[in-house]
Write an enzyme that holds these catalytic residues in place. Structure first.
Site, PDB file in Angstrom:
ATOM      1  N   ASP A   1     -26.670  10.791 -10.972  1.00 25.08           N
ATOM      2  CA  ASP A   1     -25.704  11.352 -11.929  1.00 25.08           C
ATOM      3  C   ASP A   1     -25.844  12.874 -11.974  1.00 25.08           C
ATOM      4  OD1 ASP A   1     -28.079  11.462 -13.292  1.00 25.08           O
ATOM      5  OD2 ASP A   1     -27.365  10.397 -15.080  1.00 25.08           O
ATOM      6  N   SER A   2     -26.743  13.429 -11.127  1.00 24.58           N
ATOM      7  CA  SER A   2     -26.756  14.879 -10.888  1.00 24.58           C
ATOM      8  C   SER A   2     -25.414  15.311 -10.298  1.00 24.58           C
ATOM      9  CB  SER A   2     -27.901  15.269  -9.949  1.00 24.58           C
ATOM     10  OG  SER A   2     -27.900  14.460  -8.791  1.00 24.58           O
TER      11      SER A   2
ATOM     12  N   LYS B   1     -30.317   2.548 -10.606  1.00 26.53           N
ATOM     13  CA  LYS B   1     -31.443   3.270 -11.215  1.00 26.53           C
ATOM     14  C   LYS B   1     -31.134   3.544 -12.681  1.00 26.53           C
ATOM     15  CE  LYS B   1     -32.503   7.748 -10.117  1.00 26.53           C
ATOM     16  NZ  LYS B   1     -32.315   8.448 -11.417  1.00 26.53           N
TER      17      LYS B   1
ATOM     18  N   GLU C   1     -40.186  12.152 -12.203  1.00 27.00           N
ATOM     19  CA  GLU C   1     -39.626  13.502 -12.107  1.00 27.00           C
ATOM     20  C   GLU C   1     -40.445  14.496 -12.920  1.00 27.00           C
ATOM     21  OE1 GLU C   1     -35.383  13.683 -12.661  1.00 27.00           O
ATOM     22  OE2 GLU C   1     -35.368  15.869 -12.647  1.00 27.00           O
TER      23      GLU C   1
END
Ligand code: KIV
Length: 271
Positions: A51-52, A120, A189
């Site tokens: 979704d970046s 994800k 992350e």
């Protein structure tokens, strides 16, 4: 170790086997057909339709505005350009944090309409029942812990996570819970390398790091960042393999000059 050419289509079980075999897992994001074709032919193991896309494709400041329809559109485009890599799709903010039934329906829609092989989700024990329901429906799920951009308003910034013992202990127990719920992998992350290495050692499922050091079982980068298209975004963990911003800008300037001067098209370039 180079690309395993015997794999015709990368599956969740092959990703797990790569960890057992000590083969590092390569992951890049992709949002469109053309880039997916190039990256897939290059042998990347997983194409993450992150979704970046909200940041690098749509120009939003956060990933929060991305909808399920947006993500299905991007994922279906990537899937059409992909033969070998696993296509892993992010479920967007607001589609899976509430009722388990809604999360299940969002995951099923993604799988039916985009041709993804897995989804994800960001978060740990808070969403564990929802993850279990999706896994039980036969959908491979990848977890995502550490810096979880969909919670940016709660986290307060994009800095390093889990520096303090309390947060790192929670991260470890979340990772174990995700493994027990049936996740086939977890993205970690922006956490300290030592913590990421410990989690990778303690878990059977692969840990894919971004800004999480070299002790992870694989690495993921946002493709626009690693190609140097996002000129001013240079966090410590990022390695830019090209300076595409400058390359593209240079080419565009040449083109503009040629059009303005009447140098393009030439006789050979017309009918
Ligand atoms: O959305 C995304 O691109 C991601 C990666 C940064 C892991 O989740």
């Amino acid at each position: 170790m180079s690309v395993n050419k015997e794999i015709k289509k990368v599956t969740a079980s092959q990703i797990r086997k790569m960890k057992l075999d000590g083969e590092k897992i390569s992951v890049l994001t992709a949002y469109d057909y053309t880039m997916a074709r190039i990256l897939d032919a290059s042998g990347v193991d997983i194409l993450l339709v992150g979704d970046s896309a909200g940041n690098v494709f749509a120009g939003y400041e956060t990933t929060l505005p991305m909808t399920l329809d947006h993500m299905i559109y991007h994922t279906a485009s990537v899937a059409r350009g992909t033969k070998r890599a696993m296509v892993l799709a992010d479920l967007p903010f607001g589609e899976y944090q509430g009722k388990a039934d809604d999360a299940y329906k969002a995951a099923v829609r993604m799988m039916k309409e985009s041709n993804a092989q897995a989804v994800k989700l960001e978060g740990g024990t808070e969403i564990i029942d929802n993850i279990r329901l999706i896994v039980n429906a036969g959908i491979p799920v990848c977890g995502h812990l550490g810096l979880t951009p969909q919670s940016i308003n709660q986290l307060g910034g994009f800095g390093l996570r889990a520096k303090e013992t309390k947060e790192s202990e929670k991260l470890k127990s979340d990772a174990k819970a995700l493994q027990e719920a049936g996740c086939f992998a977890i993205v970690l992350e922006k956490v300290p390398a030592k913590l990421a290495a410990e989690v990778s050692d303690e878990l059977d499922i692969p840990i894919i790091g971004i800004g999480a050091g070299n002790g992870c079982d694989g690495q993921v980068l946002v493709v626009n960042d690693m190609l140097g298209m996002t000129k001013d975004f240079k966090p410590k963990f990022l390695r830019q393999y090209l300076q595409l911003y400058d390359e593209i800008s240079g080419a565009a300037k040449e083109y503009i000059k040629d059009v303005k001067s009447g140098n393009y098209p030439s006789e050979k370039e017309q009918y």
